[in-house]
Design an enzyme around this catalytic site. Structure first.
Site, PDB file in Angstrom:
ATOM      1  N   HIS A 115      38.505  37.128  44.454  1.00  0.00           N
ATOM      2  CA  HIS A 115      38.198  35.619  44.315  1.00  0.00           C
ATOM      3  C   HIS A 115      39.528  34.638  44.456  1.00  0.00           C
ATOM      4  O   HIS A 115      40.717  35.121  44.141  1.00  0.00           O
ATOM      5  CB  HIS A 115      37.205  35.263  42.969  1.00  0.00           C
ATOM      6  CG  HIS A 115      38.269  35.743  41.720  1.00  0.00           C
ATOM      7  ND1 HIS A 115      38.719  36.990  41.338  1.00  0.00           N
ATOM      8  CD2 HIS A 115      39.006  34.926  40.657  1.00  0.00           C
ATOM      9  CE1 HIS A 115      39.294  37.143  40.008  1.00  0.00           C
ATOM     10  NE2 HIS A 115      39.561  35.708  39.984  1.00  0.00           N
ATOM     11  N   ASP A 117      40.901  31.302  42.316  1.00  0.00           N
ATOM     12  CA  ASP A 117      40.459  30.767  40.697  1.00  0.00           C
ATOM     13  C   ASP A 117      39.753  29.400  41.191  1.00  0.00           C
ATOM     14  O   ASP A 117      40.048  28.606  41.718  1.00  0.00           O
ATOM     15  CB  ASP A 117      41.619  30.596  40.030  1.00  0.00           C
ATOM     16  CG  ASP A 117      42.249  31.791  39.382  1.00  0.00           C
ATOM     17  OD1 ASP A 117      41.304  32.888  39.336  1.00  0.00           O
ATOM     18  OD2 ASP A 117      43.543  31.894  39.295  1.00  0.00           O
ATOM     19  N   HIS A 265      42.702  37.204  44.837  1.00  0.00           N
ATOM     20  CA  HIS A 265      43.052  38.249  44.042  1.00  0.00           C
ATOM     21  C   HIS A 265      42.068  39.167  43.451  1.00  0.00           C
ATOM     22  O   HIS A 265      40.855  38.469  43.476  1.00  0.00           O
ATOM     23  CB  HIS A 265      44.079  37.849  42.971  1.00  0.00           C
ATOM     24  CG  HIS A 265      43.632  36.761  42.048  1.00  0.00           C
ATOM     25  ND1 HIS A 265      43.471  35.459  42.101  1.00  0.00           N
ATOM     26  CD2 HIS A 265      42.982  36.925  40.601  1.00  0.00           C
ATOM     27  CE1 HIS A 265      42.874  34.661  41.266  1.00  0.00           C
ATOM     28  NE2 HIS A 265      42.624  35.615  40.254  1.00  0.00           N
ATOM     29  N   ARG A 282      46.779  32.964  30.978  1.00  0.00           N
ATOM     30  CA  ARG A 282      46.719  32.360  32.479  1.00  0.00           C
ATOM     31  C   ARG A 282      47.124  30.837  32.130  1.00  0.00           C
ATOM     32  O   ARG A 282      46.110  30.305  31.139  1.00  0.00           O
ATOM     33  CB  ARG A 282      45.766  32.739  33.303  1.00  0.00           C
ATOM     34  CG  ARG A 282      45.875  32.177  34.771  1.00  0.00           C
ATOM     35  CD  ARG A 282      44.641  32.487  35.474  1.00  0.00           C
ATOM     36  NE  ARG A 282      43.482  31.347  35.260  1.00  0.00           N
ATOM     37  CZ  ARG A 282      42.511  31.502  35.382  1.00  0.00           C
ATOM     38  NH1 ARG A 282      41.714  32.646  36.194  1.00  0.00           N
ATOM     39  NH2 ARG A 282      41.240  30.596  35.014  1.00  0.00           N
TER      40      ARG A 282
END
Length: 316
Positions: A115, A117, A265, A282
């Site tokens: 995917h 983000d 990723h 994150r």
């Protein structure tokens, strides 16, 4: 003088950046060098850093403004609303122990899990910065793929075809999330849906990149359901080709910084049967609205742009 060094680690994507302490403000020339490396290598790695939440946020702000933690997270760390903590145990506490099993049931092919983000937003994040706090001794690697290389790997007639396409992105992708669970209610009460170009033009480099992913892309618009599935399967096979990827073996203190506009990723899939702890944090940079080769911008279908003032609705 700058001591920063950049060393590529794979043929199409990824570089190590050494000689820099991310807990301190970077010199202007080092900020420029990191940005240039990001444009060239798509994801860069800083190893052995010593950061807390505040230092991670301060480092990220040298490259742009930050979003709220996540469109569905109503409990980021106190005083740090920009931080999204990636921890399977935290997700189980929030959504129940059956959450991971339900996610696995929605998978329809081996590429599921790859995917980019928050592409359900009309302005997906421009970049993401992930740091490792606690990682297992075995397993838990993350992989990234270069979506520019994947686009360039297509034949010229196929590139010309996909340049004209647009696709809908939403949480759940092609498998809509039902609202009869805590996870489903949170998704549907904070709905984000957008239509993006299948090929995105990078706003700074001008490169074209495939901009579809199995987690968020529901279908290609203006074609039949069968045609959409065939088109997406072709593109997913391309973006997940091993030669376009790089893999990071995490250690505590490692930091990965990727350009979310030209990468996808894959989170680790090898830990579910192991009793281990894995916690990473994150932050994401506020993104612009994607533009296709024809100059057409993405369209908002539901929700609002993903920015710092995002608010999460939580059903009682």
């Amino acid at each position: 003088m700058s001591t920063l060094t950049i060393r590529p680690v794979a043929g199409h994507i990824g570089a190590d950046i050494d000689g820099v302490d991310l807990s301190r403000p970077l010199a202007a020339e080092d900020v420029a060098a990191v940005r240039q490396a990001l444009h060239r290598h798509k994801v860069v790695f800083f190893r052995g850093q010593d950061l807390d939440h505040a230092a991670q946020i301060a480092f990220a702000r040298q490259f742009g403004e930050l979003t709220y933690a996540h469109p569905h997270d109503d409990a980021p760390p106190a005083d740090h609303p920009e931080i999204f903590t990636v921890d399977p145990r935290r997700f189980e506490e929030r959504y129940g122990k059956g959450f991971q099993e339900e996610y696995r049931k929605r998978r329809y092919s081996y590429v599921d899990g790859w995917h980019t983000d928050v592409t359900a937003a009309v302005n997906p994040p421009a970049g993401s910065i992930l740091r490792a706090e606690t990682v297992p001794a075995v397993g838990g690697d993350t992989q990234w793929t270069n979506l520019v290389a994947a686009y360039q790997g297509l034949s010229a007639p196929v590139r010309a075809f996909v340049d004209t396409l647009r696709a809908e992105h939403r949480y759940g992708g092609g498998q809509r999330v039902e609202g009869d669970s805590e996870y489903g209610r949170r998704i549907n009460d904070n709905l984000l849906v957008a239509v993006h170009p299948v090929v995105r033009v990078h706003p700074e480099t001008g490169e074209r990149a495939l901009f579809v992913n199995p987690v968020f892309t529901s279908h290609v618009v203006d074609v039949t359901a069968v045609e959409s599935r065939r088109i997406l399967d072709l593109l997913y096979a391309e973006i997940t080709r091993p030669e376009y990827t790089v893999r990071l073996r995490w250690e505590a203190g490692h930091v990965a910084f990727w350009d979310n506009r030209v990468t996808a990723h894959l989170a680790p899939l090898d830990l579910d049967h192991l009793d281990v702890e894995r916690r990473l944090h994150r932050v994401t940079l506020i993104g612009d609205v994607p533009v296709g080769p024809d100059g057409q911008r993405s369209e908002l279908v539901a929700g609002r742009p993903f920015t710092a003032d995002h608010r999460v609705a939580v059903a009682s």
